[in-house]
Design a protein around this motif. Sequence first.
Motif, mmCIF file in Angstrom:
data_model
loop_
_atom_site.group_PDB
_atom_site.id
_atom_site.type_symbol
_atom_site.label_atom_id
_atom_site.label_comp_id
_atom_site.label_asym_id
_atom_site.label_seq_id
_atom_site.Cartn_x
_atom_site.Cartn_y
_atom_site.Cartn_z
ATOM 1 N N ILE A 23 0.842 -1.196 0.000
ATOM 2 C CA ILE A 23 0.000 0.000 0.000
ATOM 3 C C ILE A 23 0.877 1.246 0.000
ATOM 4 N N TRP A 24 0.249 2.431 0.005
ATOM 5 C CA TRP A 24 1.034 3.670 -0.067
ATOM 6 C C TRP A 24 0.551 4.757 0.883
ATOM 7 N N ASP A 25 -0.636 4.604 1.454
ATOM 8 C CA ASP A 25 -1.119 5.612 2.401
ATOM 9 C C ASP A 25 -2.138 4.972 3.341
ATOM 10 N N ALA A 26 -2.691 5.786 4.241
ATOM 11 C CA ALA A 26 -3.620 5.255 5.234
ATOM 12 C C ALA A 26 -4.879 4.697 4.586
ATOM 13 N N GLY A 27 -5.372 5.367 3.556
ATOM 14 C CA GLY A 27 -6.589 4.902 2.909
ATOM 15 C C GLY A 27 -6.415 3.558 2.224
ATOM 16 N N SER A 28 -5.313 3.392 1.492
ATOM 17 C CA SER A 28 -5.071 2.110 0.825
ATOM 18 C C SER A 28 -4.792 1.017 1.854
ATOM 19 N N ALA A 73 -1.898 4.615 12.525
ATOM 20 C CA ALA A 73 -3.108 5.056 13.227
ATOM 21 C C ALA A 73 -4.385 4.555 12.549
ATOM 22 N N ALA A 74 -4.285 4.199 11.264
ATOM 23 C CA ALA A 74 -5.480 3.855 10.496
ATOM 24 C C ALA A 74 -5.850 2.385 10.553
ATOM 25 N N VAL A 75 -4.912 1.516 10.973
ATOM 26 C CA VAL A 75 -5.167 0.076 10.958
ATOM 27 C C VAL A 75 -4.756 -0.548 12.289
#
Length: 249
Positions: A23-28, A73-75
């Motif tokens: 992945i490359w960012d929090a959303g992905s 922080a996202a996962v």
Amino acid sequence: MTDMIKQFAELHQPGEPIILYNIWDAGSAQVAVRAGAKAIATGSLSVAGAQGFEDGEKLPFEFALTNAKHIVAAVDVPVSIDLETGYGADAATVGVNAQQMKDAGVAGLNLEDQDLSAGGLREVSEQAQRIKAAAATGLFINARTDLFIQTPLADHDDALAQKALECCQAYADAGAGSLFIPFAMDEKLISNICEKASLPVNIMMMPDGPSMSRLAELGVSRISFGPGPWKAAMAAFEAEALRIFADQA
């Protein structure tokens, strides 16, 4: 944090590899977790490209660190960051940068043996010192050798595999947790390396390489996808954008 590092290490099992759809960012990262990812790993080209930079540590370290914090922080699964060569001219600086990544909540790092300034590969002994400095933080270090990238496909032979195994031993002694050999595609060589390596082996999925199930049969412990997912996402975005603007015209 220690639990995440331990959890990540335990996912590296020969024959039952951890699948890292980079992945490359929090959303992905969140998309990958929703799809079933047990751990998350970035690809440096993807992270850089998503911000308009070229690969090769052209992306400022401060941004790479901030991006890592957002992903963590996202996962709620272990996160490994591709730190390229470590963003340091010497082992001490690599160690400082690795500690900042650990403080950000990261579980693992990729460290490669390219010499971005001089070209070619670093001496094994020098790279081992850089790995040792990063591993001293307690992070799980995926030691990447670009031997197979920098050697023509026709010369991927037993002698090259032996060099990879020598790197593996030196990097294991330095505290690495796994060995990454991008562009290795020959099943016989992969099997030989997996059988003899002192570390779990990471292989990158290649269009002409073995399937995931076959890599598992060969003894691989970690399968990654490099920049493939980001390139596919950008290709889909571009195709749709072309369609939209063509309709507008």
